[in-house]
Design an enzyme around this catalytic site. Structure first.
Site, PDB file in Angstrom:
ATOM      1  N   LYS A  22       0.824  -1.023   0.246  1.00 54.39           N
ATOM      2  CA  LYS A  22       0.010   0.181  -0.194  1.00 54.39           C
ATOM      3  C   LYS A  22       0.761   1.385   0.082  1.00 54.39           C
ATOM      4  CE  LYS A  22      -1.613   1.432   3.914  1.00 54.39           C
ATOM      5  NZ  LYS A  22      -1.129   3.384   4.763  1.00 54.39           N
ATOM      6  N   ASN A  23       2.167   1.778   1.008  1.00 46.45           N
ATOM      7  CA  ASN A  23       2.220   2.078   0.469  1.00 46.45           C
ATOM      8  C   ASN A  23       3.848   2.725  -0.241  1.00 46.45           C
ATOM      9  OD1 ASN A  23       1.343   3.053   3.036  1.00 46.45           O
ATOM     10  ND2 ASN A  23       2.588   2.121   4.933  1.00 46.45           N
ATOM     11  N   CYS A 117      -4.901  12.943  13.246  1.00 46.72           N
ATOM     12  CA  CYS A 117      -5.190  11.648  12.665  1.00 46.72           C
ATOM     13  C   CYS A 117      -5.469  10.710  14.680  1.00 46.72           C
ATOM     14  CB  CYS A 117      -4.871  10.493  12.321  1.00 46.72           C
ATOM     15  SG  CYS A 117      -3.507   9.632  13.244  1.00 46.72           S
ATOM     16  N   ARG A 122      -0.091  15.264  13.331  1.00 48.81           N
ATOM     17  CA  ARG A 122       0.496  14.174  11.977  1.00 48.81           C
ATOM     18  C   ARG A 122       0.979  15.332  11.279  1.00 48.81           C
ATOM     19  NH1 ARG A 122      -1.815   8.871   9.695  1.00 48.81           N
ATOM     20  NH2 ARG A 122       0.532   9.386   8.688  1.00 48.81           N
ATOM     21  N   ASP A 308       4.174   1.223  12.439  1.00 50.09           N
ATOM     22  CA  ASP A 308       2.721   0.146  11.808  1.00 50.09           C
ATOM     23  C   ASP A 308       2.963  -1.724  12.466  1.00 50.09           C
ATOM     24  OD1 ASP A 308       3.117   1.753   8.707  1.00 50.09           O
ATOM     25  OD2 ASP A 308       2.726   2.608  10.402  1.00 50.09           O
TER      26      ASP A 308
HETATM   27  C1  EPZ Z   1       4.412   6.788   6.470  1.00 50.89           C
HETATM   28  O1  EPZ Z   1       3.269   8.073   6.962  1.00 50.89           O
HETATM   29  C2  EPZ Z   1       2.919   5.822   6.604  1.00 50.89           C
HETATM   30  N1  EPZ Z   1       1.868   6.121   5.527  1.00 50.89           N
HETATM   31  C3  EPZ Z   1       2.668   5.399   7.462  1.00 50.89           C
HETATM   32  O2  EPZ Z   1       1.740   4.496   7.782  1.00 50.89           O
HETATM   33  C4  EPZ Z   1       3.789   5.049   8.792  1.00 50.89           C
HETATM   34  O3  EPZ Z   1       3.038   4.930  10.464  1.00 50.89           O
HETATM   35  C5  EPZ Z   1       4.933   6.567   8.680  1.00 50.89           C
HETATM   36  O4  EPZ Z   1       5.041   6.608   7.092  1.00 50.89           O
HETATM   37  C6  EPZ Z   1       5.833   5.924   9.491  1.00 50.89           C
HETATM   38  O5  EPZ Z   1       6.572   4.439   9.472  1.00 50.89           O
HETATM   39  C7  EPZ Z   1       2.413   5.949   4.280  1.00 50.89           C
HETATM   40  O6  EPZ Z   1       2.692   5.740   3.395  1.00 50.89           O
HETATM   41  C8  EPZ Z   1       1.131   6.256   3.677  1.00 50.89           C
HETATM   42  P1  EPZ Z   1       5.966  10.539   8.353  1.00 50.89           P
HETATM   43  P2  EPZ Z   1       3.761   9.409   7.108  1.00 50.89           P
HETATM   44  O7  EPZ Z   1       6.122  11.568   7.124  1.00 50.89           O
HETATM   45  O8  EPZ Z   1       4.666  10.230   5.214  1.00 50.89           O
HETATM   46  C9  EPZ Z   1       6.486  14.194  11.814  1.00 50.89           C
HETATM   47  C10 EPZ Z   1      -0.059   2.988   7.682  1.00 50.89           C
HETATM   48  O9  EPZ Z   1      -0.303   2.466   8.022  1.00 50.89           O
HETATM   49  N2  EPZ Z   1       6.184  14.973  10.653  1.00 50.89           N
HETATM   50  O10 EPZ Z   1       7.303   9.452   8.126  1.00 50.89           O
HETATM   51  O11 EPZ Z   1       1.899  10.651   7.108  1.00 50.89           O
HETATM   52  C11 EPZ Z   1       4.856  12.682  12.074  1.00 50.89           C
HETATM   53  O12 EPZ Z   1       3.978  14.045  12.476  1.00 50.89           O
HETATM   54  C12 EPZ Z   1       0.351   3.677   7.922  1.00 50.89           C
HETATM   55  O13 EPZ Z   1       0.333   2.174   6.715  1.00 50.89           O
HETATM   56  C13 EPZ Z   1       6.838  16.100  10.527  1.00 50.89           C
HETATM   57  O14 EPZ Z   1       6.458  16.565  11.929  1.00 50.89           O
HETATM   58  O15 EPZ Z   1       4.647   9.525   8.554  1.00 50.89           O
HETATM   59  C14 EPZ Z   1       5.770  11.706  12.629  1.00 50.89           C
HETATM   60  O16 EPZ Z   1       5.931  11.868  14.140  1.00 50.89           O
HETATM   61  C15 EPZ Z   1       0.197   5.004   9.680  1.00 50.89           C
HETATM   62  N3  EPZ Z   1       5.808  17.040   9.444  1.00 50.89           N
HETATM   63  C16 EPZ Z   1       7.290  11.590  11.673  1.00 50.89           C
HETATM   64  O17 EPZ Z   1       7.307  12.969  11.541  1.00 50.89           O
HETATM   65  C17 EPZ Z   1       5.631  16.700   7.909  1.00 50.89           C
HETATM   66  O18 EPZ Z   1       6.013  17.414   7.611  1.00 50.89           O
HETATM   67  C18 EPZ Z   1       6.768  10.974  10.176  1.00 50.89           C
HETATM   68  O19 EPZ Z   1       6.274  10.706   9.774  1.00 50.89           O
HETATM   69  C19 EPZ Z   1       5.512  15.227   8.183  1.00 50.89           C
HETATM   70  C20 EPZ Z   1       6.130  14.294   9.687  1.00 50.89           C
END
Ligand code: EPZ
Length: 423
Positions: A22-23, A117, A122, A308
């Protein structure tokens, strides 16, 4: 509304195959927006989330067709809109991935700001910071991100350092930078396999990208890109979920057609927990008969232990020998599954972003509720271990990320059926 009815205890055993990731599929579907031609993706998982992404692309004016043999064609030759609406973005944050390709190819993108969420705010500040570094002006307008390339319509390469490693921001900015003028260097970029596969796809379209898999990615912008042709690799979180079924239920599970290297952190934990395992070129077998001993789990960006898989490994610790600790460092509040696991009899104490789990061999079936995608996966596996009947409601969460999970678990011996919620 549907729910699952699950009978336990059953030791899940046998062979199973994960679907496409999916990701990885979601950003690659957006990458198709970068080309005028018709892109073809194979092994695309038939999920609520991939269907939502298709609706986002169709709202922009792309023509697409996803058929039952997981083959997807997308033509983004002519787009009528450059706006991703609130109604869709609010149901799936990954819709924000259209921003980079639209800005990179058309010099303009209007995308609803994703809300928070169940685990907290997020934010997308890193996505916006990256677009601004590439020369875009970014304004927030009535709940929408309105981004415009500099006069002339083309982004400019830049050096961009991410405050924290973000999968989404790395993917989005990479998709903007491939058509920018000059070189872009991403520092502290995400190293997740999803990013590596995205870069592989972009390079197949004609992009110039180096350093993927490390935390420094170099992108030399090109004038235009051709269509994408690629098969989606297996879903590493789905693979991990099936492997966790072995220690949770005391069975022996073999997952085939997977990429063992991507399970490094999980297998290391299973090794520490004393589990028997065998690893082949594209398969992994885990034997949970002997039971798991207590673990110390700390989630981290790849190649660390994936957040995850945190809920699923918590379910394994709930039936392990001794007291385990799970420290969640990515989403500090990602514990909505704790209350539901407790309903099945799990002994879990929360202390800030640390869960202390006292293992007990015995769980009891009960009515529980899914609160998000990975929580529901953990609850299904725990319910297979629990004595008696469990009803799991709100299973639309699990359909977001697992295709026909009840059929695959039945293959491993689960007693599970999907039914309408009684009104
Ligand atoms: C991806 O989300 C995945 N989703 C998530 O999987 C997964 O939990 C996450 O990466 C971490 O591995 C998809 O790929 C569609 P991040 P993403 O940006 O990209 C902070 C599932 O179950 N952050 O790596 O949204 C954020 O709050 C889903 O399949 C900022 O502060 O995650 C978090 O604490 C759930 N500012 C950290 O970084 C930003 O602009 C990592 O988030 C972006 C992120």
């Amino acid at each position: 509304m549907e729910r699952f009815l699950i009978e336990g205890p059953v030791a899940l055993s046998g062979e199973v195959r994960a679907g496409g990731s999916k990701n990885t599929a979601l950003p690659l579907m957006c990458a198709a927006l970068l080309s005028e031609g018709t892109s073809v993706l194979g092994n695309v998982p038939l999920l609520r989330d991939t269907r939502t992404m298709l609706r986002v692309l169709e709202t922009l004016g792309a023509k697409s067709e996803l058929n039952s043999d997981h083959r997807l064609t997308i033509n983004a030759g002519e787009l009528a809109e450059l706006e991703a609406p609130y109604d869709l973005v609010k149901t799936m944050r990954a819709s924000v991935y259209v921003m980079g390709p639209l800005l990179g190819r058309f010099g303009r993108a209007r995308v609803s700001l994703p809300g928070g969420c169940a685990w907290g705010p997020r934010p997308v500040d890193l996505h916006l910071m990256g677009m601004e570094r590439l020369g875009a002006t970014v304004e927030l307008d009535h709940g929408y991100i309105d981004a415009k390339a500099p006069p002339g319509g083309r982004l400019r390469g830049a050096e961009i350092t991410f405050r924290i490693s973000s999968v989404g921001a790395t993917a989005n900015v990479m998709m903007a930078a491939v058509l920018a003028e000059g070189r872009t260097v991403l520092e502290n970029a995400a190293r997740e396999p999803d990013i590596r596969y995205l870069a592989e796809g972009l390079c197949r379209m004609g992009a110039k990208i180096e350093g993927v898999g490390s935390s420094t990615i170099i992108i030399d912008g090109v004038e235009s890109l051709g269509p994408l042709e690629m098969d989606i690799p297996p879903d590493r979180i789905e693979v991990g979920t099936f492997l966790a079924a072995a220690p949770i239920t005391g069975g022996r599970v073999r997952v085939v057609d997977c990429v063992p290297e991507e399970q490094g952190a999980l297998l290391e934990l299973f090794r520490q927990g004393g589990l028997e395992m065998e690893v082949g070129e594209d398969w992994i077998e885990v034997d949970g008969h002997g039971g798991l001993s207590a673990l110390e789990v700390v989630t981290a960006p790849y190649p660390g232990f994936p957040t995850d898989m945190q809920a699923q490994i918590m379910a394994a610790c709930a039936v392990a020998e001794g007291v385990s600790t799970l420290t969640e460092t990515i989403y500090l509040d990602r514990f909505t599954h704790v209350a539901e696991l407790r309903r099945l009899g799990a002994k879990i104490r929360l202390d800030g972003n640390v869960a202390v789990v006292t293992g007990s061999r015995h769980l009891d079936g009960a009515p529980v509720m899914a609160t998000d995608l990975r929580c529901s996966a953990a609850l299904i596996l725990a319910a297979c271990r629990a004595k008696g009947e469990t009803t799991l409601s709100r299973i639309y969460h699990i359909d977001r990320g697992y295709e026909r999970i009840e059929e695959k678990l039945t293959q491993l011996g689960a007693k599970i059926r999907r039914e309408e919620e009684p009104s």
